[in-house]
Write a protein that holds these residues in place. Structure first.
Motif, PDB file in Angstrom:
ATOM      1  N   ARG A  52     -16.615   8.139 -21.751  1.00 30.53           N
ATOM      2  CA  ARG A  52     -15.522   8.882 -21.105  1.00 30.53           C
ATOM      3  C   ARG A  52     -15.103   8.184 -19.823  1.00 30.53           C
ATOM      4  NH1 ARG A  52     -18.355  14.149 -20.085  1.00 30.53           N
ATOM      5  NH2 ARG A  52     -16.490  14.595 -18.861  1.00 30.53           N
ATOM      6  N   TRP A  53     -16.074   7.685 -19.058  1.00 34.70           N
ATOM      7  CA  TRP A  53     -15.782   6.951 -17.827  1.00 34.70           C
ATOM      8  C   TRP A  53     -14.974   5.704 -18.145  1.00 34.70           C
ATOM      9  CZ3 TRP A  53     -16.964   2.040 -16.134  1.00 34.70           C
ATOM     10  CH2 TRP A  53     -16.828   1.797 -14.765  1.00 34.70           C
ATOM     11  N   GLN A  54     -15.343   4.972 -19.185  1.00 35.72           N
ATOM     12  CA  GLN A  54     -14.625   3.750 -19.558  1.00 35.72           C
ATOM     13  C   GLN A  54     -13.187   4.051 -19.961  1.00 35.72           C
ATOM     14  OE1 GLN A  54     -17.499   2.450 -22.485  1.00 35.72           O
ATOM     15  NE2 GLN A  54     -18.263   0.817 -21.146  1.00 35.72           N
ATOM     16  N   ALA A  55     -12.980   5.156 -20.690  1.00 32.41           N
ATOM     17  CA  ALA A  55     -11.615   5.534 -21.084  1.00 32.41           C
ATOM     18  C   ALA A  55     -10.770   5.860 -19.856  1.00 32.41           C
ATOM     19  CB  ALA A  55     -11.652   6.724 -22.042  1.00 32.41           C
ATOM     20  N   ALA A  56     -11.355   6.582 -18.908  1.00 30.76           N
ATOM     21  CA  ALA A  56     -10.603   6.978 -17.712  1.00 30.76           C
ATOM     22  C   ALA A  56     -10.296   5.784 -16.820  1.00 30.76           C
ATOM     23  CB  ALA A  56     -11.377   8.044 -16.932  1.00 30.76           C
ATOM     24  N   ILE A  57     -11.264   4.892 -16.628  1.00 26.74           N
ATOM     25  CA  ILE A  57     -11.016   3.743 -15.738  1.00 26.74           C
ATOM     26  C   ILE A  57     -10.039   2.771 -16.408  1.00 26.74           C
ATOM     27  CG2 ILE A  57     -12.906   2.207 -16.462  1.00 26.74           C
ATOM     28  CD1 ILE A  57     -13.380   1.715 -13.431  1.00 26.74           C
ATOM     29  N   GLU A  64       0.831  -1.207   0.000  1.00 26.15           N
ATOM     30  CA  GLU A  64       0.000   0.000   0.000  1.00 26.15           C
ATOM     31  C   GLU A  64       0.864   1.254   0.000  1.00 26.15           C
ATOM     32  OE1 GLU A  64      -2.433  -0.776   3.371  1.00 26.15           O
ATOM     33  OE2 GLU A  64      -3.803  -2.094   2.269  1.00 26.15           O
ATOM     34  N   ASP A  65       1.983   1.237   0.712  1.00 26.87           N
ATOM     35  CA  ASP A  65       2.917   2.368   0.667  1.00 26.87           C
ATOM     36  C   ASP A  65       3.461   2.561  -0.746  1.00 26.87           C
ATOM     37  OD1 ASP A  65       2.583   2.923   3.323  1.00 26.87           O
ATOM     38  OD2 ASP A  65       4.415   1.906   3.984  1.00 26.87           O
ATOM     39  N   ALA A  66       3.781   1.451  -1.423  1.00 29.27           N
ATOM     40  CA  ALA A  66       4.294   1.538  -2.793  1.00 29.27           C
ATOM     41  C   ALA A  66       3.231   2.088  -3.743  1.00 29.27           C
ATOM     42  CB  ALA A  66       4.763   0.160  -3.264  1.00 29.27           C
ATOM     43  N   ILE A  67       1.975   1.716  -3.542  1.00 33.58           N
ATOM     44  CA  ILE A  67       0.877   2.255  -4.353  1.00 33.58           C
ATOM     45  C   ILE A  67       0.791   3.759  -4.170  1.00 33.58           C
ATOM     46  CG2 ILE A  67      -1.631   2.300  -4.641  1.00 33.58           C
ATOM     47  CD1 ILE A  67      -1.611  -0.683  -3.773  1.00 33.58           C
ATOM     48  N   PHE A  68       0.856   4.222  -2.918  1.00 37.15           N
ATOM     49  CA  PHE A  68       0.796   5.660  -2.646  1.00 37.15           C
ATOM     50  C   PHE A  68       1.976   6.391  -3.283  1.00 37.15           C
ATOM     51  CE2 PHE A  68      -1.793   4.855   1.435  1.00 37.15           C
ATOM     52  CZ  PHE A  68      -2.981   5.032   0.743  1.00 37.15           C
ATOM     53  N   ARG A  69       3.166   5.782  -3.227  1.00 39.21           N
ATOM     54  CA  ARG A  69       4.341   6.427  -3.813  1.00 39.21           C
ATOM     55  C   ARG A  69       4.191   6.555  -5.333  1.00 39.21           C
ATOM     56  NH1 ARG A  69       7.176   3.103  -0.174  1.00 39.21           N
ATOM     57  NH2 ARG A  69       7.769   1.685  -1.861  1.00 39.21           N
ATOM     58  N   ARG A  70       3.660   5.514  -5.967  1.00 42.34           N
ATOM     59  CA  ARG A  70       3.472   5.576  -7.424  1.00 42.34           C
ATOM     60  C   ARG A  70       2.465   6.665  -7.793  1.00 42.34           C
ATOM     61  NH1 ARG A  70       4.492   3.080 -12.105  1.00 42.34           N
ATOM     62  NH2 ARG A  70       2.840   2.828 -13.662  1.00 42.34           N
ATOM     63  N   LEU A  71       1.392   6.763  -7.042  1.00 44.98           N
ATOM     64  CA  LEU A  71       0.397   7.795  -7.292  1.00 44.98           C
ATOM     65  C   LEU A  71       1.000   9.181  -7.088  1.00 44.98           C
ATOM     66  CD1 LEU A  71      -2.611   6.153  -5.418  1.00 44.98           C
ATOM     67  CD2 LEU A  71      -2.387   6.400  -7.901  1.00 44.98           C
ATOM     68  N   ASP A  72       1.740   9.339  -6.000  1.00 50.21           N
ATOM     69  CA  ASP A  72       2.324  10.644  -5.690  1.00 50.21           C
ATOM     70  C   ASP A  72       3.327  11.071  -6.751  1.00 50.21           C
ATOM     71  OD1 ASP A  72       2.727  12.875  -3.732  1.00 50.21           O
ATOM     72  OD2 ASP A  72       4.754  12.059  -3.699  1.00 50.21           O
ATOM     73  N   ALA A  73       4.132  10.128  -7.254  1.00 49.01           N
ATOM     74  CA  ALA A  73       5.134  10.458  -8.266  1.00 49.01           C
ATOM     75  C   ALA A  73       4.498  10.964  -9.552  1.00 49.01           C
ATOM     76  CB  ALA A  73       6.006   9.235  -8.564  1.00 49.01           C
ATOM     77  N   ALA A  74       3.277  10.525  -9.848  1.00 46.38           N
ATOM     78  CA  ALA A  74       2.587  10.944 -11.075  1.00 46.38           C
ATOM     79  C   ALA A  74       1.555  12.037 -10.801  1.00 46.38           C
ATOM     80  CB  ALA A  74       1.900   9.742 -11.722  1.00 46.38           C
ATOM     81  N   ASN A  75       1.552  12.596  -9.582  1.00 43.43           N
ATOM     82  CA  ASN A  75       0.612  13.658  -9.192  1.00 43.43           C
ATOM     83  C   ASN A  75      -0.842  13.218  -9.260  1.00 43.43           C
ATOM     84  OD1 ASN A  75       2.629  15.659  -8.717  1.00 43.43           O
ATOM     85  ND2 ASN A  75       2.838  15.924 -10.926  1.00 43.43           N
ATOM     86  N   VAL A  76      -1.083  11.908  -9.127  1.00 45.61           N
ATOM     87  CA  VAL A  76      -2.451  11.401  -9.059  1.00 45.61           C
ATOM     88  C   VAL A  76      -2.909  11.493  -7.603  1.00 45.61           C
ATOM     89  CG1 VAL A  76      -3.952   9.408  -9.412  1.00 45.61           C
ATOM     90  CG2 VAL A  76      -2.057   9.837 -10.996  1.00 45.61           C
ATOM     91  N   PHE A  94     -14.764  14.831 -12.114  1.00 45.78           N
ATOM     92  CA  PHE A  94     -14.353  13.745 -13.000  1.00 45.78           C
ATOM     93  C   PHE A  94     -13.371  14.212 -14.070  1.00 45.78           C
ATOM     94  CE2 PHE A  94     -14.819  11.575 -17.058  1.00 45.78           C
ATOM     95  CZ  PHE A  94     -14.436  10.287 -16.711  1.00 45.78           C
ATOM     96  N   ASP A  95     -13.664  15.303 -14.756  1.00 50.11           N
ATOM     97  CA  ASP A  95     -12.804  15.740 -15.865  1.00 50.11           C
ATOM     98  C   ASP A  95     -11.388  16.043 -15.387  1.00 50.11           C
ATOM     99  OD1 ASP A  95     -14.696  15.489 -17.883  1.00 50.11           O
ATOM    100  OD2 ASP A  95     -15.518  17.480 -17.539  1.00 50.11           O
ATOM    101  N   SER A  96     -11.267  16.710 -14.249  1.00 46.68           N
ATOM    102  CA  SER A  96      -9.935  17.039 -13.732  1.00 46.68           C
ATOM    103  C   SER A  96      -9.172  15.776 -13.354  1.00 46.68           C
ATOM    104  CB  SER A  96     -10.049  17.966 -12.516  1.00 46.68           C
ATOM    105  OG  SER A  96     -10.689  19.176 -12.865  1.00 46.68           O
ATOM    106  N   LEU A  97      -9.854  14.849 -12.680  1.00 44.79           N
ATOM    107  CA  LEU A  97      -9.215  13.598 -12.277  1.00 44.79           C
ATOM    108  C   LEU A  97      -8.817  12.775 -13.503  1.00 44.79           C
ATOM    109  CD1 LEU A  97      -8.374  11.576 -10.089  1.00 44.79           C
ATOM    110  CD2 LEU A  97     -10.734  10.710 -10.093  1.00 44.79           C
ATOM    111  N   ARG A 110      -8.540  15.464 -22.424  1.00 45.92           N
ATOM    112  CA  ARG A 110      -9.710  15.691 -23.278  1.00 45.92           C
ATOM    113  C   ARG A 110      -9.518  16.931 -24.152  1.00 45.92           C
ATOM    114  NH1 ARG A 110     -15.842  17.043 -21.250  1.00 45.92           N
ATOM    115  NH2 ARG A 110     -16.952  16.376 -23.127  1.00 45.92           N
ATOM    116  N   ASP A 111      -9.026  18.035 -23.552  1.00 54.48           N
ATOM    117  CA  ASP A 111      -8.814  19.267 -24.318  1.00 54.48           C
ATOM    118  C   ASP A 111      -7.733  19.070 -25.384  1.00 54.48           C
ATOM    119  OD1 ASP A 111     -10.770  20.557 -22.898  1.00 54.48           O
ATOM    120  OD2 ASP A 111      -9.389  21.605 -21.548  1.00 54.48           O
TER     121      ASP A 111
END
Length: 435
Positions: A152-157, A111-123, A206-209, A222-223
């Motif tokens: 759009r939801w399917q593309a994002a997920i 779980e720490d590694a998941i958080f680090r990966r998200l943080d590194a990509a600004n997610v 949703f759009d920002s995320l 999208r833009d």
């Protein structure tokens, strides 16, 4: 169907102590469109209920010691894709216990590694991180959207699950009718109680995320995609009868240069990619290969690149990259950038992913993998050199040669400035007095 209104973000909660009823209310607050769905088992027979959150919470006390699942989205009368009323979340089911890289690690380390990966990509961190006893469910709540936004939801997920693939993201979890275990219930496979391991408790636009997730996997926002489509359409309208004339490098040539740059970077690292960058480097190299239609044995080429640059990368991770490369290489090449199913990373994005600075790019002679600011400086230097070759003078040189505005020679000649320049132009300017 009318567009659904935006709702206020959910308040932050102490998620570590989140009770089943609070979990239901957090995911599906009152006043929303549609109904959440509950799935539970009674003597191994499945039971389903699609009702309001308040009604579902009445059933919770009797389900805690059994198997119970809650839907992420909401429905009209029953839980199925055709009955979707409101899209409520993006999510990923992470079966990291099935991966060679993470299966022997404690849950907390993963779980720490998941958080680090998200943080590194600004997610942003998940709204809820659910520990099921054998894997992890990451859930990002969004302001509810109508079914018109399903594509759009399917593309994002899909992009989110691709980003989290190193942690065993399950593609089946991309179903909009997906359910996850309710915290406090028992996972019969492991005998462990499901718990909320963390999360922000926040609900996102949703759009920002989605844009953040697309950037994380090298896809256009999208833009950006809309701008590319408009640009392609505009070029098509303005094209002469003979067809579009090529401008700049083709994707094939640009990504050939990117492959060369990636090899220069690898060599600068001592011939092998350091730990922490191996998966990214091989993914980028495989992406570059997919843009060359002359490469027929792309699996062999990617395997060769792995042998050269990432020999310590686990075989399973190499196999995942090979499969993705084969799938993209088999897609037909489209008529415009980002319309053919391939990744079209910019040089700046690749430099960011591999931590290549402007100084690194200059020292290694990279042609494509260059940070944006370094690319601007390179273009400015080239423009100065071009102007110098044509005889243009620098500002300092011009001022040295045109110093009249500083020395004011007309005053020494006892005349006005305009009269001075008239005489200068006609060649009748008297000599300046000496001394």
């Amino acid at each position: 169907m009318q567009n659904l209104p935006s709702r206020a973000a959910a308040p932050r909660l102490d998620l570590a102590d989140l009770q089943p009823e609070d979990y239901v209310d957090l995911l599906h607050p009152a006043g929303q469109h549609g109904r959440p769905a509950l799935l539970w088992f009674q003597e191994d027979a499945p039971r389903n209920l699609c009702a309001s959150s308040a009604s579902l919470n009445l059933a919770m006390p009797g389900l805690i010691d059994g198997r119970a699942y809650l839907s992420m989205n909401r429905f009209r009368a029953r839980r199925c894709s055709s009955q979707i009323t409101a899209l409520n979340a993006l999510y990923a089911d992470l079966d990291w216990h099935k991966t060679a890289l993470w299966r022997d690690h404690p849950t907390e380390d993963v779980e720490d590694a998941i958080f680090r990966r998200l943080d590194a990509a600004n997610v942003p961190l998940p709204s809820v991180l659910l520990s099921s006893g054998r894997g992890t469910a990451a859930i990002w709540l969004v302001h509810e959207m109508p079914t018109a936004a399903l594509s759009r939801w399917q593309a994002a997920i899909g992009a989110l699950n691709e980003f989290l693939r190193p942690f065993g993201a399950d593609r089946a979890s991309q179903d909009p009718a997906r359910v996850f275990r309710v915290p406090g219930t028992i996972n019969e496979k492991s005998g462990r109680r499901v718990r909320v391991a963390g999360g922000s408790g926040l609900r996102h636009d949703f759009d920002s995320l989605a844009d953040i997730i697309f950037r994380a996997v090298g896809r256009p926002t999208r833009d950006e995609l809309q701008a590319a489509r408009l640009s392609t359409a505009r070029r098509s309208r303005l094209a002469p009868t003979g067809g579009n004339m090529p401008r700049g490098l083709s994707p094939r040539e640009r990504f050939r240069q990117i492959r060369e740059d990636l090899d220069r970077v690898r060599i600068a690292w001592g011939g092998e990619v350091p730990e922490g960058k191996r998966n990214t480097w091989l993914h980028l190299y495989a992406t570059a290969l997919t843009h060359d239609p002359d490469i027929k044995e792309i699996a062999h080429e990617i395997a060769d690149a792995a042998q050269r640059g990432t020999p310590d990368l686990p075989d399973k991770e190499v196999a995942v990259i090979i499969r993705a490369g084969e799938r993209q290489a088999n897609s037909s090449i489209g008529t415009g950038v980002m319309s053919d199913g391939r990744y079209h990373y910019s040089g700046d994005r690749i430099a960011e992913m591999l931590d290549i600075s402007g100084e690194d790019a200059r020292a290694l002679g990279l042609r494509q993998v260059i940070p944006t600011n370094a690319r601007r400086e390179r273009r400015a230097d080239a423009e100065r050199e071009r102007r110098a070759r044509k005889g243009a003078k620098s500002r300092a040189e011009w001022l040295a040669a045109n110093s009249a505005s500083r020395t004011r020679p007309w005053e020494q000649l006892g005349m006005g400035r305009s009269t001075y320049y008239k005489h200068l132009k006609s060649g009748t300017l008297p000599e300046l007095p000496v001394g």
